[in-house]
Write a protein that holds these residues in place. Sequence first.
Motif, PDB file in Angstrom:
ATOM      1  N   THR A 117       0.850  -1.193   0.000  1.00  0.00           N
ATOM      2  CA  THR A 117       0.000   0.000   0.000  1.00  0.00           C
ATOM      3  C   THR A 117       0.880   1.235   0.000  1.00  0.00           C
ATOM      4  O   THR A 117       1.782   1.342   0.841  1.00  0.00           O
ATOM      5  CB  THR A 117      -0.913   0.030   1.245  1.00  0.00           C
ATOM      6  N   PRO A 118       0.643   2.187  -0.896  1.00  0.00           N
ATOM      7  CA  PRO A 118       1.442   3.411  -0.885  1.00  0.00           C
ATOM      8  C   PRO A 118       1.118   4.264   0.347  1.00  0.00           C
ATOM      9  O   PRO A 118      -0.015   4.277   0.822  1.00  0.00           O
ATOM     10  CB  PRO A 118       1.053   4.115  -2.181  1.00  0.00           C
ATOM     11  N   THR A 119       2.120   4.958   0.831  1.00  0.00           N
ATOM     12  CA  THR A 119       1.960   5.794   2.022  1.00  0.00           C
ATOM     13  C   THR A 119       1.532   7.202   1.630  1.00  0.00           C
ATOM     14  O   THR A 119       2.198   7.855   0.815  1.00  0.00           O
ATOM     15  CB  THR A 119       3.294   5.869   2.795  1.00  0.00           C
ATOM     16  N   ASN A 120       0.401   7.640   2.189  1.00  0.00           N
ATOM     17  CA  ASN A 120      -0.082   9.010   1.958  1.00  0.00           C
ATOM     18  C   ASN A 120      -0.131   9.376   0.483  1.00  0.00           C
ATOM     19  O   ASN A 120       0.284  10.478   0.089  1.00  0.00           O
ATOM     20  CB  ASN A 120       0.794  10.021   2.711  1.00  0.00           C
ATOM     21  N   LYS A 169       9.562  -0.800  -2.515  1.00  0.00           N
ATOM     22  CA  LYS A 169       8.950  -0.383  -1.243  1.00  0.00           C
ATOM     23  C   LYS A 169       9.242   1.090  -0.973  1.00  0.00           C
ATOM     24  O   LYS A 169       8.402   1.810  -0.416  1.00  0.00           O
ATOM     25  CB  LYS A 169       9.479  -1.251  -0.103  1.00  0.00           C
ATOM     26  N   ASP A 211       6.532   3.926  -0.242  1.00  0.00           N
ATOM     27  CA  ASP A 211       6.664   4.845   0.890  1.00  0.00           C
ATOM     28  C   ASP A 211       6.599   6.304   0.446  1.00  0.00           C
ATOM     29  O   ASP A 211       6.241   7.188   1.245  1.00  0.00           O
ATOM     30  CB  ASP A 211       7.995   4.600   1.616  1.00  0.00           C
ATOM     31  N   GLY A 234       4.544   7.306  -1.775  1.00  0.00           N
ATOM     32  CA  GLY A 234       3.184   7.554  -2.245  1.00  0.00           C
ATOM     33  C   GLY A 234       2.967   7.261  -3.716  1.00  0.00           C
ATOM     34  O   GLY A 234       1.961   7.670  -4.295  1.00  0.00           O
ATOM     35  N   GLN A 246       1.629  -3.161  -5.521  1.00  0.00           N
ATOM     36  CA  GLN A 246       0.213  -3.301  -5.204  1.00  0.00           C
ATOM     37  C   GLN A 246      -0.400  -4.499  -5.930  1.00  0.00           C
ATOM     38  O   GLN A 246      -0.987  -5.372  -5.318  1.00  0.00           O
ATOM     39  CB  GLN A 246      -0.523  -1.997  -5.531  1.00  0.00           C
TER      40      GLN A 246
END
Length: 367
Positions: free
Chosen positions: A53-56, A141, A145, A147, A163
């Motif tokens: 899952t991408p961050t923000n 990753k 991180d 996004g 993803q």
Amino acid sequence: MNKLMTALLGASLLSTPVYAQSAWTGSDDQPNSPLACTGESAAPEPGEYNGGTPTNAPDRKGKDITVVDIPKLVGVGYFASTAEGMQEAAKELGNITINTDGPTRANIDEQITFVDNYITSGVDGILFAANDPVAIAPVLKKALDAGINVVGYDADAEADARQWFVNQALPNGVAKSMMDQLVSEIGEDGSFAIVTSTFTTPNQARWIAEMQAYTEKCYPNLTFLETVEAQEDNILSFNQAQTLINKYGEELDGILGMTSVATPAAAEAVQQNGLCGKVAVVGLALPNAMKPYINGDCITSTILWNTVDLGYAAAQVMRQVADGSLQPGATSVEAGRLGELQIVNQSQVLLGAPKVFTKDDINDFDF
């Protein structure tokens, strides 16, 4: 075959021999699931999502996005055709720009550098085909991180490093198609060898592992001689096929090509050695590359999926991921002109089953 390819292959006969490497059956510590020897097997259930899952990540729904496509390498027909499919999808969608860029050889360190550079320069999405599933995972990753949306195709990374992965065919499906076709040409008690890219290339390692499992189950009298690496290089692939021919002589009934480069190079080696009809070449290759050998009755078949469709599907999935319309738990995804594609193996989008191209229909395809 163009003049340059012919010249390269001809010159390779004069180069230093490339010696075959130790036997290897694709062992990658993953469980094998060979399909039924006859009839059809049901596709696996999707299972629980295991992707990253991408961050923000910013809201990208419906907005113009910029995506980079970083395949294993550029400058070969296979990834030129996947890029063609991506451009087709981008034109159809109208709100996604895709640029293909990457190393000129199948080198994981160089591929990691390309990914890292695009994270720094800033993109909305990264499409990739991994040279090594473990080595590429940290930089993917890092993209998550930051996004960035990350979608794989052709060759996967570790699941939590992206993803979704657009899978051109299930590994056990590739294995069944390859071995059934080989047996139809050399019989159930023949001997064969494999020319692959590298022992770390994830999709090929998985295919070979499943081929070994399927062979043990369905064709126990086949003799698996050995596997050699050829780096997806034309000259090296030719030399490796030549080495196998010289080493095994009449014992060699067939060569399996695991890349779009190795298969036509092996066919060229068989043709130059006057072994058409004596040594079968079965493998994965673009139809256009195999037409001279199949239409010339030297080789019987080639196996692949529609590589343009693979790139097209990857771009469609990226757009839906960016829009938030493809979420964990989905069982299918709409992929433009391809219609509804099934979700399998927790976070993979399945393109479909491989196709065997023969003289009867290969001229109907142009890629």
